[in-house]
Motif scaffolding. Structure first.
Motif, PDB file in Angstrom:
ATOM      1  N   GLN A 192       0.808  -1.236   0.000  1.00 48.27           N
ATOM      2  CA  GLN A 192       0.000   0.000   0.000  1.00 48.27           C
ATOM      3  C   GLN A 192       0.833   1.273   0.000  1.00 48.27           C
ATOM      4  O   GLN A 192       0.623   2.137  -0.868  1.00 48.27           O
ATOM      5  N   PRO A 193       1.802   1.452   0.940  1.00 47.69           N
ATOM      6  CA  PRO A 193       2.591   2.692   0.876  1.00 47.69           C
ATOM      7  C   PRO A 193       3.397   2.811  -0.414  1.00 47.69           C
ATOM      8  O   PRO A 193       3.561   3.908  -0.951  1.00 47.69           O
ATOM      9  N   MET A 194       3.868   1.661  -0.927  1.00 44.42           N
ATOM     10  CA  MET A 194       4.624   1.674  -2.187  1.00 44.42           C
ATOM     11  C   MET A 194       3.759   2.178  -3.338  1.00 44.42           C
ATOM     12  O   MET A 194       4.196   3.003  -4.143  1.00 44.42           O
ATOM     13  N   LEU A 195       2.533   1.676  -3.397  1.00 41.11           N
ATOM     14  CA  LEU A 195       1.650   2.070  -4.497  1.00 41.11           C
ATOM     15  C   LEU A 195       1.337   3.557  -4.418  1.00 41.11           C
ATOM     16  O   LEU A 195       1.310   4.263  -5.429  1.00 41.11           O
ATOM     17  N   ARG A 196       1.154   4.039  -3.186  1.00 43.50           N
ATOM     18  CA  ARG A 196       0.877   5.476  -2.999  1.00 43.50           C
ATOM     19  C   ARG A 196       2.051   6.300  -3.538  1.00 43.50           C
ATOM     20  O   ARG A 196       1.879   7.215  -4.326  1.00 43.50           O
ATOM     21  N   ASP A 197       3.274   5.930  -3.137  1.00 44.29           N
ATOM     22  CA  ASP A 197       4.443   6.726  -3.532  1.00 44.29           C
ATOM     23  C   ASP A 197       4.820   6.499  -4.999  1.00 44.29           C
ATOM     24  O   ASP A 197       5.248   7.424  -5.689  1.00 44.29           O
ATOM     25  N   ASN A 198       4.645   5.259  -5.475  1.00 44.35           N
ATOM     26  CA  ASN A 198       4.955   4.962  -6.885  1.00 44.35           C
ATOM     27  C   ASN A 198       4.087   5.792  -7.833  1.00 44.35           C
ATOM     28  O   ASN A 198       4.496   6.098  -8.954  1.00 44.35           O
ATOM     29  N   ALA A 199       2.888   6.146  -7.384  1.00 46.24           N
ATOM     30  CA  ALA A 199       1.978   6.904  -8.255  1.00 46.24           C
ATOM     31  C   ALA A 199       2.654   8.187  -8.724  1.00 46.24           C
ATOM     32  O   ALA A 199       2.417   8.659  -9.836  1.00 46.24           O
ATOM     33  N   GLY A 200       3.545   8.747  -7.905  1.00 43.31           N
ATOM     34  CA  GLY A 200       4.279   9.944  -8.302  1.00 43.31           C
ATOM     35  C   GLY A 200       5.678   9.644  -8.814  1.00 43.31           C
ATOM     36  O   GLY A 200       6.475  10.562  -9.020  1.00 43.31           O
ATOM     37  N   GLY A 201       6.030   8.363  -8.977  1.00 43.89           N
ATOM     38  CA  GLY A 201       7.372   8.008  -9.470  1.00 43.89           C
ATOM     39  C   GLY A 201       8.388   7.837  -8.346  1.00 43.89           C
ATOM     40  O   GLY A 201       9.580   7.658  -8.610  1.00 43.89           O
ATOM     41  N   PHE A 202       7.923   7.893  -7.083  1.00 39.16           N
ATOM     42  CA  PHE A 202       8.858   7.790  -5.952  1.00 39.16           C
ATOM     43  C   PHE A 202       8.658   6.463  -5.205  1.00 39.16           C
ATOM     44  O   PHE A 202       7.713   5.719  -5.486  1.00 39.16           O
ATOM     45  N   PHE A 203       9.540   6.230  -4.238  1.00 35.67           N
ATOM     46  CA  PHE A 203       9.500   4.982  -3.473  1.00 35.67           C
ATOM     47  C   PHE A 203       9.404   5.291  -1.988  1.00 35.67           C
ATOM     48  O   PHE A 203       9.834   6.363  -1.545  1.00 35.67           O
ATOM     49  N   THR A 204       8.865   4.335  -1.235  1.00 36.98           N
ATOM     50  CA  THR A 204       8.607   4.564   0.184  1.00 36.98           C
ATOM     51  C   THR A 204       9.901   4.630   0.981  1.00 36.98           C
ATOM     52  O   THR A 204      10.012   5.345   1.957  1.00 36.98           O
ATOM     53  N   TYR A 205      10.872   3.821   0.566  1.00 37.72           N
ATOM     54  CA  TYR A 205      12.188   3.878   1.222  1.00 37.72           C
ATOM     55  C   TYR A 205      13.237   3.945   0.115  1.00 37.72           C
ATOM     56  O   TYR A 205      12.905   3.890  -1.072  1.00 37.72           O
ATOM     57  N   THR A 206      14.484   4.078   0.484  1.00 43.18           N
ATOM     58  CA  THR A 206      15.531   4.345  -0.509  1.00 43.18           C
ATOM     59  C   THR A 206      15.573   3.238  -1.552  1.00 43.18           C
ATOM     60  O   THR A 206      15.805   2.082  -1.223  1.00 43.18           O
ATOM     61  N   PRO A 207      15.340   3.583  -2.808  1.00 38.16           N
ATOM     62  CA  PRO A 207      15.384   2.558  -3.857  1.00 38.16           C
ATOM     63  C   PRO A 207      16.837   2.274  -4.280  1.00 38.16           C
ATOM     64  O   PRO A 207      17.738   3.015  -3.919  1.00 38.16           O
ATOM     65  N   SER A 208      17.009   1.219  -5.072  1.00 41.93           N
ATOM     66  CA  SER A 208      18.346   0.865  -5.578  1.00 41.93           C
ATOM     67  C   SER A 208      18.598   1.717  -6.821  1.00 41.93           C
ATOM     68  O   SER A 208      18.512   1.223  -7.953  1.00 41.93           O
ATOM     69  N   THR A 209      18.919   2.977  -6.621  1.00 41.23           N
ATOM     70  CA  THR A 209      18.956   3.945  -7.736  1.00 41.23           C
ATOM     71  C   THR A 209      19.759   3.430  -8.926  1.00 41.23           C
ATOM     72  O   THR A 209      19.297   3.476 -10.071  1.00 41.23           O
ATOM     73  N   ASN A 210      20.972   2.919  -8.672  1.00 37.58           N
ATOM     74  CA  ASN A 210      21.812   2.538  -9.814  1.00 37.58           C
ATOM     75  C   ASN A 210      21.278   1.308 -10.532  1.00 37.58           C
ATOM     76  O   ASN A 210      21.410   1.185 -11.750  1.00 37.58           O
ATOM     77  N   LEU A 211      20.654   0.400  -9.783  1.00 35.50           N
ATOM     78  CA  LEU A 211      20.032  -0.748 -10.466  1.00 35.50           C
ATOM     79  C   LEU A 211      18.888  -0.279 -11.353  1.00 35.50           C
ATOM     80  O   LEU A 211      18.594  -0.876 -12.385  1.00 35.50           O
ATOM     81  N   LEU A 212      18.246   0.815 -10.955  1.00 36.22           N
ATOM     82  CA  LEU A 212      17.159   1.334 -11.796  1.00 36.22           C
ATOM     83  C   LEU A 212      17.708   1.943 -13.088  1.00 36.22           C
ATOM     84  O   LEU A 212      17.060   1.877 -14.136  1.00 36.22           O
ATOM     85  N   TYR A 213      18.902   2.532 -13.042  1.00 39.91           N
ATOM     86  CA  TYR A 213      19.536   2.964 -14.306  1.00 39.91           C
ATOM     87  C   TYR A 213      19.729   1.747 -15.214  1.00 39.91           C
ATOM     88  O   TYR A 213      19.503   1.799 -16.418  1.00 39.91           O
TER      89      TYR A 213
END
Ligand SMILES: Cc1ncc(COP(=O)(O)O)c(C=O)c1O
Length: 388
Positions: free
Chosen positions: A232-253
């Motif tokens: 639930q918190p993930m879906l809320r934050d993902n709606a704006g392109g963000f994550f609830t806690y620190t994402p794996s930024t470089n893996l996302l690249y």
């Protein structure tokens, strides 16, 4: 060991070889994960994942491995004491069952021979017998990485429907996503579990749940404890392109680059390539006079081929020899298959010559190990590769 030259052949069935393009993408500077650059990245990769899973519904992404996504699928949809139907197709089905048991779920674990996939008829019969609808979820592994057996997910969906049963349908696509045809929405899967280190051609470290509206509805009432894995918190934050806690930024690249590569190749071509390489690998095994772990040709995996060792020979001794002489890693036999089989991974970033080199390493290894086999597997595979 002598100093090495050339590239290591990483022919385990995941982690797979990471393409240079993806490695370069990973090395970009890490940015503020609450800032606008990241937001664009987040939105782009979440949309790309929906495309790979073939779903219009949300995909939740975790910094984590496939095991975490197994846990996420269970804790978001189920409550203590719920019944889950699972099938002993191999090592990974067995591990997922153990996760379920640790959470206090009651698992009906249908025994299997570790050489076959989930039988649609057995599934239908089990569900038809559950007239009180006590079974809350059916959980299966699409591609059993330990055995080289792929279950027929659309037939399993039809079996659930034929029994008229409302159970949730959970599918592990860890080693099938972006290798084998997988259609989340069309096949009526409620939660798919997956991870970055196989068909997506990334290093380990990301895992996923693809959802359905029914799974989302179940998460509103599910009572198993959950915190890190809570959708639930993930879906809320993902709606704006963000994550609830620190994402794996470089893996996302890296994920953005891998998705671009898959789009350039097209998913259809990616599936067709895996099918060719699976068929060519099986042609080699047949020419060697060795036996597959998989019994049923309808269930042969095009991602990984598990080969049975002739009696009295140790698969790990062969793997050690191949590693030392040819700098190639082959997959070990897992669980009940330890020592009795080795696995050839042919998934992810792979081409005809990578396959020919891989099979040449196996064929030379079989000879050096003094195993009873026939030469000619590589030739048979090459023949298959040039056959339209
Ligand atoms: C089919 C399947 N499911 C689950 C897993 C577990 O994933 P992980 O090792 O990333 O936790 C694996 C790992 O190889 C797998 O092949």
């Amino acid at each position: 060991m002598a100093a090495k030259s050339g590239r290591h052949f990483l022919q385990i069935p995941g982690p797979t070889n990471v393409p240079d393009r993806v490695l370069r993408a990973l090395s970009q500077p890490t940015v503020d994960h609450r800032g606008p650059d990241f937001q664009r990245l987040g939105q782009e990769v979440l949309a790309g994942l929906r495309w790979v899973f073939r779903t219009a519904n949300p995909v939740v992404m975790y910094p984590g491995s496939g095991t975490g996504a197994w846990e996420a699928a269970l804790v978001n949809t189920l409550s203590p004491g719920d019944r889950v139907l699972m099938f002993e197709t191999g090592h990974f089905a067995t591990l997922w069952k153990e996760v379920a048991l640790r959470f206090g779920l009651v698992v009906d674990f249908i025994p299997g021979d570790w050489r076959s996939g989930v039988d649609p008829q057995a599934l239908e019969a089990r569900l038809a017998a559950d007239t009180g609808h006590e079974i809350k979820a059916v959980a299966v592994v699409h591609n059993e990485t330990s055995t080289g057996v792929a279950s027929r997910v659309p037939e399993l969906r039809r079996a659930i429907d034929a029994a008229g049963h409302p159970a949730l349908f959970l599918v592990d696509t860890v080693s099938s996503l972006a290798c084998l045809d997988y259609r989340h929405d069309e096949w009526g899967v409620d939660v798919a579990v997956s991870a970055s280190q196989k068909g997506l051609m990334l290093p380990p470290g990301l895992s996923f749940n693809a959802l359905s509206p029914k799974a989302l509805a179940a998460s509103a009432t599910a009572r198993l404890p959950r915190s890190y894995w809570d959708w639930q918190p993930m879906l809320r934050d993902n709606a704006g392109g963000f994550f609830t806690y620190t994402p794996s930024t470089n893996l996302l690249y890296g994920l953005r680059e891998a998705l671009a590569m898959l789009r350039e190749q097209t998913l259809e071509a990616v599936f067709a390539r895996h099918a060719r390489h699976g068929a060519a690998t099986r042609a080699a095994v047949a020419a060697w006079g060795l036996e597959l772990v998989a019994r049923d040709p309808r269930e042969y995996s095009d991602c990984v081929t598990a080969v049975r060792m002739p009696p009295g020979h140790d698969a790990d001794a062969l793997r050690r020899l191949v590693l030392e002489r040819f700098d190639m890693s082959l997959g070990t036999g897992l669980g009940k298959l330890k020592g009795q089989s080795f696995r050839i991974g042919h998934l992810g970033d792979f081409n005809d010559l990578s396959l020919a080199g891989t099979l040449a390493g196996v064929e030379m290894g079989l000879g050096l190990a003094g195993l009873p086999f026939r030469q000619g597997g590589v030739a048979a595979a090459m023949e298959r590769l040039v056959t339209p």
